[in-house]
Scaffold this active site. Structure first.
Site, PDB file in Angstrom:
ATOM      1  N   ASP A 173      -3.670   0.785  -9.906  1.00  0.00           N
ATOM      2  CA  ASP A 173      -5.229   0.703 -10.335  1.00  0.00           C
ATOM      3  C   ASP A 173      -5.245   0.106 -11.864  1.00  0.00           C
ATOM      4  OD1 ASP A 173      -5.070   1.188  -7.748  1.00  0.00           O
ATOM      5  OD2 ASP A 173      -6.073   3.251  -8.026  1.00  0.00           O
ATOM      6  N   GLU A 186       0.797  -1.244   0.055  1.00  0.00           N
ATOM      7  CA  GLU A 186       0.030   0.021  -0.091  1.00  0.00           C
ATOM      8  C   GLU A 186       0.920   1.111  -0.053  1.00  0.00           C
ATOM      9  OE1 GLU A 186      -2.916   0.386  -1.352  1.00  0.00           O
ATOM     10  OE2 GLU A 186      -3.563  -1.408   0.191  1.00  0.00           O
ATOM     11  N   ALA A 193     -15.216   3.340  -3.132  1.00  0.00           N
ATOM     12  CA  ALA A 193     -15.052   2.156  -1.952  1.00  0.00           C
ATOM     13  C   ALA A 193     -13.458   1.931  -2.062  1.00  0.00           C
ATOM     14  CB  ALA A 193     -15.880   1.596  -2.389  1.00  0.00           C
ATOM     15  N   GLY A 194     -12.571   2.624  -2.849  1.00  0.00           N
ATOM     16  CA  GLY A 194     -11.311   2.057  -2.893  1.00  0.00           C
ATOM     17  C   GLY A 194     -10.839   0.908  -3.671  1.00  0.00           C
ATOM     18  N   LEU A 195     -11.825   0.802  -4.513  1.00  0.00           N
ATOM     19  CA  LEU A 195     -11.908  -0.660  -5.326  1.00  0.00           C
ATOM     20  C   LEU A 195     -11.885  -0.132  -6.953  1.00  0.00           C
ATOM     21  CD1 LEU A 195     -14.855  -2.587  -3.965  1.00  0.00           C
ATOM     22  CD2 LEU A 195     -12.543  -2.808  -3.109  1.00  0.00           C
ATOM     23  N   SER A 196     -11.254   1.184  -7.049  1.00  0.00           N
ATOM     24  CA  SER A 196     -10.681   1.463  -8.258  1.00  0.00           C
ATOM     25  C   SER A 196     -11.879   1.701  -9.602  1.00  0.00           C
ATOM     26  CB  SER A 196      -9.689   0.628  -8.762  1.00  0.00           C
ATOM     27  OG  SER A 196      -8.215   1.132  -8.072  1.00  0.00           O
ATOM     28  N   TYR A 229      -3.207  11.876   0.853  1.00  0.00           N
ATOM     29  CA  TYR A 229      -2.415  11.177   0.011  1.00  0.00           C
ATOM     30  C   TYR A 229      -1.454  12.109  -0.674  1.00  0.00           C
ATOM     31  CZ  TYR A 229      -1.909   8.259  -4.298  1.00  0.00           C
ATOM     32  OH  TYR A 229      -1.167   7.591  -5.191  1.00  0.00           O
TER      33      TYR A 229
HETATM   34  P1  ADP Z   1     -12.643   4.623  -6.732  1.00  0.00           P
HETATM   35  O1  ADP Z   1     -11.516   4.629  -8.109  1.00  0.00           O
HETATM   36  O2  ADP Z   1     -11.843   4.293  -5.553  1.00  0.00           O
HETATM   37  O3  ADP Z   1     -13.859   4.187  -6.961  1.00  0.00           O
HETATM   38  P2  ADP Z   1     -12.390   7.733  -7.473  1.00  0.00           P
HETATM   39  O4  ADP Z   1     -12.876   8.733  -6.510  1.00  0.00           O
HETATM   40  O5  ADP Z   1     -10.911   7.613  -7.947  1.00  0.00           O
HETATM   41  O6  ADP Z   1     -12.789   6.320  -6.594  1.00  0.00           O
HETATM   42  O7  ADP Z   1     -13.392   7.435  -8.717  1.00  0.00           O
HETATM   43  C1  ADP Z   1     -14.613   7.425  -8.759  1.00  0.00           C
HETATM   44  C2  ADP Z   1     -15.376   8.486  -9.647  1.00  0.00           C
HETATM   45  O8  ADP Z   1     -15.156   7.712 -10.964  1.00  0.00           O
HETATM   46  C3  ADP Z   1     -16.553   8.752  -9.623  1.00  0.00           C
HETATM   47  O9  ADP Z   1     -17.054   9.706  -8.811  1.00  0.00           O
HETATM   48  C4  ADP Z   1     -17.002   8.887 -10.998  1.00  0.00           C
HETATM   49  O10 ADP Z   1     -16.707  10.290 -11.409  1.00  0.00           O
HETATM   50  C5  ADP Z   1     -16.257   7.956 -12.029  1.00  0.00           C
HETATM   51  N1  ADP Z   1     -16.795   6.934 -12.251  1.00  0.00           N
HETATM   52  C6  ADP Z   1     -16.514   5.400 -12.006  1.00  0.00           C
HETATM   53  N2  ADP Z   1     -17.242   4.640 -12.263  1.00  0.00           N
HETATM   54  C7  ADP Z   1     -18.174   5.498 -13.114  1.00  0.00           C
HETATM   55  C8  ADP Z   1     -19.362   5.064 -14.031  1.00  0.00           C
HETATM   56  N3  ADP Z   1     -20.074   3.900 -14.062  1.00  0.00           N
HETATM   57  N4  ADP Z   1     -20.185   6.194 -14.535  1.00  0.00           N
HETATM   58  C9  ADP Z   1     -19.483   7.270 -14.580  1.00  0.00           C
HETATM   59  N5  ADP Z   1     -18.721   7.615 -13.757  1.00  0.00           N
HETATM   60  C10 ADP Z   1     -18.051   6.751 -13.072  1.00  0.00           C
HETATM   61 MG    MG Z   2      -9.733   5.665  -8.344  1.00  0.00          MG
END
Ligand code: ADP
Ligand code: MG
Length: 400
Positions: free
Chosen positions: A186, A37, A137-140, A238
């Protein structure tokens, strides 16, 4: 429509939005990180595995340089942009903090054009997305969205990019266009993981090895516990962790903290103290150097066919994230404490920290009791119940 989240449904969604048949359907997964990590931006080691949860894209190319983006997962209609107008300064659709999910896929098109992979009016396309990767959710979910976009364009435009090159370009998109200073893990996980394996990745040269990770064969399960919290602290922390690591590397005269060998850690810490480096920064260094060592330890144990024995290494990794890197939070600590108290073999936070998800390694027979214990502990502490599901090592990005 036969499938809930698959080619049938995403194709129907595309048809509804754009009124035509897509040229194809692609998938890219979210990930959990088994160990390693905050090591990727220190040129160190990571070991993610792809989740069965994917971002799907149905897509067709366009010849007029217009990029049309639609997500079934966010309210709002089609975002329409001209590829020649995309710029990280203007933010295209508006990125990251500047708001707007479309910056992720638009950033990918921009990165492909910046690299000269796409030229002229190329990069125009119609894309429709649907994802089962939980967002934030930290799952990319963000890397899944980027990588599925790049993989679709790679095929539609016949670009011949390797998965690792796709990952690099997607990281460039997220760093420069969206404005998130993420490392390479990621995107590499989403692009390069394979079913039944964890991906050992050297973040310096992107050397990779698929390490067999057959949980079922040993009667084990890896649970993902999504705490469903995301503390505000995260983004600034971060950047400040990253800055501390880079400052420490400079002070030690090495290119990155990866170059501090585990055997030389005590000497490096003493040298930093002599140079007047503060105690918190020295703890950050200790985390990175010991975490790289833990990745190697996990690989040794997996190669020896003893998956069960990685449990204590995971839990030690959590302690290091909590005490030395200081990126955990009450909810993540509670997953680890309550999970281990209920018989888990090991547990740790995964991803950037300050919320998001943890992983818990359990014997199959204990999975239910451990899940219940964690949920009960959350209730007793006044937290919302977490979302718990098994991490089945799945395939990286692909055309369906
Ligand atoms: P993580 O990558 O951990 O889920 P992030 O903050 O890095 O969190 O990314 C989340 C963002 O990615 C969302 O707020 C959105 O802007 C974008 N995103 C992810 N999946 C989708 C989706 N299916 N449709 C639209 N936007 C998405
Ligand atoms: Mg992300």
């Amino acid at each position: 429509m036969t499938d809930e989240h698959g080619p049938g449904r995403i194709t129907a969604g595309f048809r509804e939005v754009y009124g035509s048949e897509p040229g194809g359907v692609w998938a890219a997964p979210g990930r959990v990180n088994l160990i390693g990590e905050h090591t990727d931006y220190n040129d160190g080691f990571v070991m993610p595995l792809a989740l069965p949860h994917t971002c799907l894209a149905a897509a067709s190319p366009r010849t007029d340089g217009v990029l049309r983006l639609h997500s079934g997962d966010v309210p709002g209609g089609v975002v329409e942009l001209r590829v020649e107008d995309l710029s990280p300064v203007a933010g295209g659709a508006g990125g990251g903090d500047r708001g707007g999910w479309a910056a992720y896929p638009a950033g990918v098109v921009w990165a492909l054009r910046e690299a000269g992979v796409l030229t002229g009016a190329d990069g125009g396309a119609e894309l429709h997305f649907e994802s089962t990767v939980p967002t934030g959710a930290g799952l990319s979910s963000s890397a899944a969205l980027e990588v599925v976009t790049a993989t679709a364009l790679n095929d539609l435009y016949g670009l011949g990019l390797t998965p690792a090159r796709i990952a690099r370009l997607c990281q460039r998109a997220e760093n420069a266009f969206v404005g998130v200073p993420c490392g390479i893990m990621d995107q590499m996980a989403s692009a390069c993981c394979t079913e039944g394996h964890a991906l050992f990745l050297d973040a310096r040269d992107l050397a990779q090895r698929q390490v067999p990770f057959d949980l079922a064969a040993e009667g084990l399960r890896l649970l993902v516990v999504d705490t469903r919290v995301k503390h505000e602290l995260g983004d600034g922390a971060y950047a400040s962790r990253r800055a501390a690591c880079e400052a420490a590397a400079r002070a030690l005269g090495v290119r990155a903290l990866r170059d501090v060998p585990f055997e030389g850690l005590e000497a490096a810490l003493a040298e930093l103290e002599r140079l007047g480096c503060d105690a918190a920064t020295r703890r950050r260094v200790r985390h990175v150097v010991t975490e790289d060592r833990r990745v190697e330890e996990v690989i040794e144990r997996l190669d020896a066919g003893d998956t069960r024995s990685i449990g204590p290494v995971l839990t030690a990794g959590h302690a290091s994230c909590r005490d030395d890197f200081e990126i955990s939070c009450e909810e993540l600590d509670l997953v680890v404490e309550s999970g281990c108290a209920a018989g888990a073999l090991g547990a740790r936070m995964t991803g950037g920290g300050f919320g998001g998800s943890a992983i818990v390694l359990v014997a199959e027979g204990d999975a239910e009791a451990v899940s219940k214990a964690v949920t009960v502990a959350f209730g007793a502490a006044g937290h919302r119940p977490p979302r718990i599901f098994p991490a089945v090592p799945s395939s990286g990005a692909r055309r369906l």
